[in-house]
Design a protein around this motif. Structure first.
Motif, mmCIF file in Angstrom:
data_model
loop_
_atom_site.group_PDB
_atom_site.id
_atom_site.type_symbol
_atom_site.label_atom_id
_atom_site.label_comp_id
_atom_site.label_asym_id
_atom_site.label_seq_id
_atom_site.Cartn_x
_atom_site.Cartn_y
_atom_site.Cartn_z
ATOM 1 N N GLN A 14 -7.475 48.870 6.094
ATOM 2 C CA GLN A 14 -7.715 49.775 7.216
ATOM 3 C C GLN A 14 -6.377 50.174 7.811
ATOM 4 N N PHE A 15 -6.174 51.480 7.988
ATOM 5 C CA PHE A 15 -4.871 51.964 8.409
ATOM 6 C C PHE A 15 -5.011 53.329 9.080
ATOM 7 N N LYS A 16 -3.951 53.755 9.761
ATOM 8 C CA LYS A 16 -3.906 55.075 10.372
ATOM 9 C C LYS A 16 -3.788 56.110 9.258
ATOM 10 N N LEU A 17 -4.653 57.113 9.282
ATOM 11 C CA LEU A 17 -4.685 58.081 8.200
ATOM 12 C C LEU A 17 -3.540 59.086 8.318
ATOM 13 N N PRO A 18 -2.823 59.339 7.233
ATOM 14 C CA PRO A 18 -1.668 60.238 7.252
ATOM 15 C C PRO A 18 -2.107 61.697 7.264
ATOM 16 N N PHE A 19 -2.000 62.352 8.413
ATOM 17 C CA PHE A 19 -2.446 63.734 8.524
ATOM 18 C C PHE A 19 -1.438 64.570 9.303
ATOM 19 N N CYS A 20 -1.232 64.278 10.590
ATOM 20 C CA CYS A 20 -0.333 65.081 11.422
ATOM 21 C C CYS A 20 0.867 64.254 11.877
ATOM 22 N N ALA A 21 1.963 64.964 12.184
ATOM 23 C CA ALA A 21 3.229 64.297 12.485
ATOM 24 C C ALA A 21 3.160 63.450 13.736
ATOM 25 N N GLU A 22 2.572 63.991 14.819
ATOM 26 C CA GLU A 22 2.564 63.266 16.088
ATOM 27 C C GLU A 22 1.787 61.965 15.985
ATOM 28 N N TYR A 23 0.622 62.007 15.347
ATOM 29 C CA TYR A 23 -0.222 60.820 15.278
ATOM 30 C C TYR A 23 0.349 59.758 14.346
ATOM 31 N N GLN A 24 1.274 60.147 13.456
ATOM 32 C CA GLN A 24 1.905 59.159 12.590
ATOM 33 C C GLN A 24 2.846 58.254 13.373
ATOM 34 N N PHE A 57 -7.816 66.758 16.718
ATOM 35 C CA PHE A 57 -7.735 67.235 15.345
ATOM 36 C C PHE A 57 -7.260 66.182 14.349
ATOM 37 N N CYS A 58 -6.623 65.115 14.809
ATOM 38 C CA CYS A 58 -6.131 64.103 13.869
ATOM 39 C C CYS A 58 -7.291 63.396 13.182
ATOM 40 N N ALA A 59 -6.988 62.596 12.169
ATOM 41 C CA ALA A 59 -8.031 61.943 11.387
ATOM 42 C C ALA A 59 -8.295 60.500 11.817
ATOM 43 N N GLY A 60 -7.533 59.994 12.778
ATOM 44 C CA GLY A 60 -7.780 58.645 13.275
ATOM 45 C C GLY A 60 -7.470 57.572 12.242
ATOM 46 N N TYR A 61 -8.212 56.482 12.320
ATOM 47 C CA TYR A 61 -8.095 55.380 11.368
ATOM 48 C C TYR A 61 -9.191 55.482 10.323
ATOM 49 N N ALA A 121 -14.638 57.489 5.791
ATOM 50 C CA ALA A 121 -14.745 58.673 6.641
ATOM 51 C C ALA A 121 -13.585 58.677 7.614
ATOM 52 N N PRO A 122 -13.119 59.866 8.058
ATOM 53 C CA PRO A 122 -12.126 59.907 9.135
ATOM 54 C C PRO A 122 -12.729 59.336 10.421
ATOM 55 N N PHE A 123 -11.884 58.832 11.270
ATOM 56 C CA PHE A 123 -12.315 58.270 12.561
ATOM 57 C C PHE A 123 -13.356 57.156 12.379
ATOM 58 N N GLN A 124 -13.238 56.376 11.320
ATOM 59 C CA GLN A 124 -14.190 55.290 11.112
ATOM 60 C C GLN A 124 -13.428 54.013 10.785
ATOM 61 N N LEU A 183 -4.010 67.615 5.295
ATOM 62 C CA LEU A 183 -5.375 68.088 5.052
ATOM 63 C C LEU A 183 -6.341 66.921 5.171
ATOM 64 N N SER A 184 -7.374 67.104 5.970
ATOM 65 C CA SER A 184 -8.473 66.141 6.079
ATOM 66 C C SER A 184 -9.746 66.873 5.673
ATOM 67 N N TRP A 185 -10.466 66.338 4.679
ATOM 68 C CA TRP A 185 -11.603 67.055 4.104
ATOM 69 C C TRP A 185 -12.705 66.045 3.805
ATOM 70 N N ASN A 186 -13.858 66.227 4.412
ATOM 71 C CA ASN A 186 -14.949 65.296 4.160
ATOM 72 C C ASN A 186 -16.301 65.991 4.307
ATOM 73 N N GLN A 187 -17.282 65.417 3.643
ATOM 74 C CA GLN A 187 -18.656 65.882 3.773
ATOM 75 C C GLN A 187 -19.499 64.734 4.289
ATOM 76 N N ALA A 188 -20.024 64.914 5.497
ATOM 77 C CA ALA A 188 -20.778 63.852 6.149
ATOM 78 C C ALA A 188 -22.173 63.734 5.552
#
Length: 387
Positions: free
Chosen positions: A147-157, A175-179, A201-204, A254-259
């Motif tokens: 479990q880790f912080k998802l690499p998506f945007c610069a600020e959230y990294q 807009f970030c992908a969270g953990y 899933a993002p944010f999960q 890029l964060s791409w998922n189908q719930a």
């Protein structure tokens, strides 16, 4: 004779003194090695955190504590009603363990929030944020599982302790992908680095596996960035300290998922939702000043809702900092977003923030002051993330 005996005693005294001096020298040398606080071959000490390490360095553990206490004042107006609130809060209390195992190419990290207020990072109080093991290869590639912080945007990294403001921007938090929980493949060279993740899933985070999990049929999150000047370590913190060299980087994520649809509902009335979020950003460190710009856009389709179906939310942030002395920094930020749908009575969001930081020991101990003003009415979709 008496003279001969005295000469013998003198020889024995000199020999004992030499032996004692040797023993003392050896003890002092060993003590110096064990008590060193610079991490050079030491078994214990401080080097960016308190650590313990084996003699060969293959096994180590570093302990860090993040404590963030703040006082907030909020003055809001709803039509003819004005509301004011203020008080102290324990924003974050986090305990982190990390280090190497087996050999220096294997690393691990475990972070736990003992206290957390107004969570925008997927996790909250009494929850684990990071829990992963990473293997780094000689070619520059790495493999991470857990479990880790998802690499998506610069600020959230950036770690929250290395920010210029009290918290992440509202737009970035939305807009970030969270953990996430899954697997990450990464690569880093002198000028390019990036990673791609396959997760539940993002944010999960901290989710148990059940017959209904995961909440996405598939989810991929990735980021790539290039460095045009400076070194990668310059971008581990938001500040550009006086004396640092010029640093320039640009990145995209890029964060791409189908719930998955809710298994308790009819699939024809609750179809799965496909969400794609894209970001592009750039950071420039001037050595005593910095500028960071980011743009976000997303696409929500097949949601089954007349309100949010085929929506395309967008967001933009720009932040800057300037050191007036070696330890005092002035900061400012502007952010805006549109949900492209009417959520909570307001589509648009825009705020301006300004403040300053007094660095007592760089990011190890600092005092910050932020002032923010909302240019538009704040709907619930934004107020839940606003700092």
């Amino acid at each position: 004779s008496l003279r001969t005996a005295q000469q013998g005693d003198q020889w024995l005294t000199e020999q004992r003194a030499t032996e004692i001096r040797g023993i003392v020298t050896d003890v002092l040398a060993d003590s110096e090695t064990r008590s060193s606080l610079q991490g050079s071959g030491a078994g214990a000490g401080y080097n960016g955190g308190f650590f313990l390490a084996s003699a060969d360095g293959n096994y180590s553990m570093k302990i860090n504590v993040l404590e963030q206490i703040r006082w907030s004042f909020n003055d809001s107006e709803d039509g003819t009603t004005t509301t004011q609130a203020n008080g102290f809060e324990n924003k974050r209390t986090r305990l982190t363990f990390g280090g190497s195992m087996v050999d220096s190419s294997w690393s691990y990290q475990l972070a736990y929030y003992l206290g957390y207020s107004n969570s925008v990072e997927t996790v909250g109080a009494n929850e684990v944020s990071d829990a992963f093991v990473m293997k780094t290869f000689e070619c520059g590639a790495s493999l991470t599982v857990g479990q880790f912080k998802l690499p998506f945007c610069a600020e959230y990294q950036l770690d929250v302790g290395n920010l210029q403001f009290a918290d992440y921007s509202t737009v970035d938090a939305i807009f970030c992908a969270g953990y996430g929980q899954g697997i990450k493949l990464g690569y880093e060279s002198e000028v390019v680095r990036g990673s791609i993740c396959y997760v539940n899933a993002p944010f999960q985070a901290n989710q148990d596996w059940t017959a209904a999990s995961p909440s996405s049929e598939w989810a991929f999150v990735g980021r790539v960035e290039g460095k045009f000047a400076g070194n990668w370590s310059q971008f581990d913190h938001a500040q550009s300290w006086r004396g640092d060299s010029l640093g320039v980087r640009a990145g995209a994520g890029l964060s791409w998922n189908q719930a998955n649809p809710d298994p308790s509902t009819d699939p024809s009335t609750d179809p799965s939702t496909e969400v794609a979020v894209f970001t592009i950003d750039t950071t420039v460190n001037f050595g005593g000043a910095n500028l960071a710009v980011a743009y976000f856009c997303s696409s929500i389709s097949d949601s089954g809702s007349a309100v949010v179906d085929d929506a395309s939310p967008t967001g933009f942030t720009i932040a800057a900092g300037f050191f007036v002395t070696d330890d005092v920094e002035l900061v400012a930020r502007y952010e805006t977003a549109s949900m492209d749908v009417d959520l909570g009575g307001a589509q648009d969001f825009a705020t301006m923030s300004a403040g300053g930081n007094l660095y007592l020991a760089k990011n190890q101990a600092k005092l910050g002051v932020d002032f923010g003003y909302a240019l538009d009415a704040i709907s619930p979709v934004f107020s839940d993330y606003a700092i």
